[in-house]
Design a protein around this motif. Structure first.
Motif, short mmCIF file in Angstrom:
data_model
loop_
_atom_site.label_atom_id
_atom_site.label_comp_id
_atom_site.label_asym_id
_atom_site.label_seq_id
_atom_site.Cartn_x
_atom_site.Cartn_y
_atom_site.Cartn_z
N LEU A 49 0.82 -1.21 0.00
CA LEU A 49 0.00 0.00 0.00
C LEU A 49 0.85 1.27 0.00
O LEU A 49 0.42 2.32 -0.47
N TRP A 50 2.08 1.14 0.47
CA TRP A 50 2.98 2.30 0.50
C TRP A 50 3.27 2.81 -0.91
O TRP A 50 3.61 3.99 -1.09
N TRP A 51 3.16 1.95 -1.95
CA TRP A 51 3.36 2.42 -3.32
C TRP A 51 2.35 3.49 -3.67
O TRP A 51 2.70 4.51 -4.28
N LEU A 52 1.11 3.25 -3.30
CA LEU A 52 0.04 4.20 -3.58
C LEU A 52 0.29 5.53 -2.87
O LEU A 52 0.18 6.61 -3.48
N TRP A 53 0.64 5.45 -1.59
CA TRP A 53 0.83 6.67 -0.81
C TRP A 53 2.14 7.39 -1.17
O TRP A 53 2.24 8.60 -0.98
N THR A 54 3.09 6.67 -1.70
CA THR A 54 4.31 7.33 -2.19
C THR A 54 3.97 8.22 -3.38
O THR A 54 4.46 9.36 -3.49
N CYS A 55 3.12 7.71 -4.28
CA CYS A 55 2.71 8.51 -5.44
C CYS A 55 1.89 9.73 -5.01
O CYS A 55 2.05 10.83 -5.56
N ALA A 56 1.01 9.53 -4.02
CA ALA A 56 0.22 10.66 -3.51
C ALA A 56 1.12 11.71 -2.87
O ALA A 56 0.93 12.92 -3.08
N GLY A 58 4.29 12.21 -3.60
CA GLY A 58 5.04 12.85 -4.68
C GLY A 58 4.23 13.93 -5.37
O GLY A 58 4.75 15.01 -5.68
N ALA A 59 2.95 13.67 -5.57
CA ALA A 59 2.08 14.67 -6.20
C ALA A 59 1.88 15.87 -5.27
O ALA A 59 1.94 17.03 -5.72
N ALA A 60 1.66 15.62 -3.98
CA ALA A 60 1.46 16.72 -3.03
C ALA A 60 2.71 17.57 -2.88
O ALA A 60 2.64 18.81 -2.89
N LEU A 61 3.86 16.91 -2.75
CA LEU A 61 5.11 17.68 -2.64
C LEU A 61 5.44 18.39 -3.95
O LEU A 61 6.06 19.45 -3.95
N GLY A 62 5.02 17.80 -5.07
CA GLY A 62 5.20 18.46 -6.36
C GLY A 62 4.44 19.77 -6.45
O GLY A 62 4.91 20.73 -7.06
N LEU A 63 3.24 19.81 -5.86
CA LEU A 63 2.47 21.06 -5.85
C LEU A 63 3.22 22.15 -5.08
O LEU A 63 3.25 23.30 -5.50
N ILE A 64 3.84 21.77 -3.97
CA ILE A 64 4.67 22.73 -3.23
C ILE A 64 5.87 23.15 -4.08
O ILE A 64 6.24 24.32 -4.11
#
Length: 94
Positions: A49-56, A58-64
């Motif tokens: 499940l950590w694969w899914l949350w790693t992508c999430a 990455g997207a959130a930190l990408g917005l920053i």
């Protein structure tokens, strides 16, 4: 022990399309999150499940990151615009 000193100067950093690069990376992380979302149950059953949350994340930190590099790019353009006309003027007011 003697201190090591470099034999030559370090090169200037490369400037490129930083905003586009960070935006593209953020989009890739978000797309990976969306692609994995339908398989949530499988990831949970197999302990991945950590694969899914790693992508999430990455997207959130990408917005920053997008917010940061857009501000940096704007500051660099402002500094170049302020320095541009002043650089050609060598005489002061008369």
């Amino acid at each position: 022990m003697a201190k090591w000193t470099p034999a030559h100067e370090a090169p200037d950093p490369l400037e490129g399309p930083v905003v586009a690069t960070v935006t593209g990376g953020t989009i890739i992380w978000f797309v990976l999150f969306l692609v994995q979302l339908p398989f949530y149950g499988w990831f949970d059953d197999h302990g991945h499940l950590w694969w899914l949350w790693t992508c999430a994340a990455g997207a959130a930190l990408g917005l920053i990151g997008i917010w940061y590099v857009r501000g940096r790019d704007a500051a660099l353009k402002r500094a170049a615009a302020e320095a541009g006309p002043a650089a050609g003027t060598t005489s002061g007011p008369a």
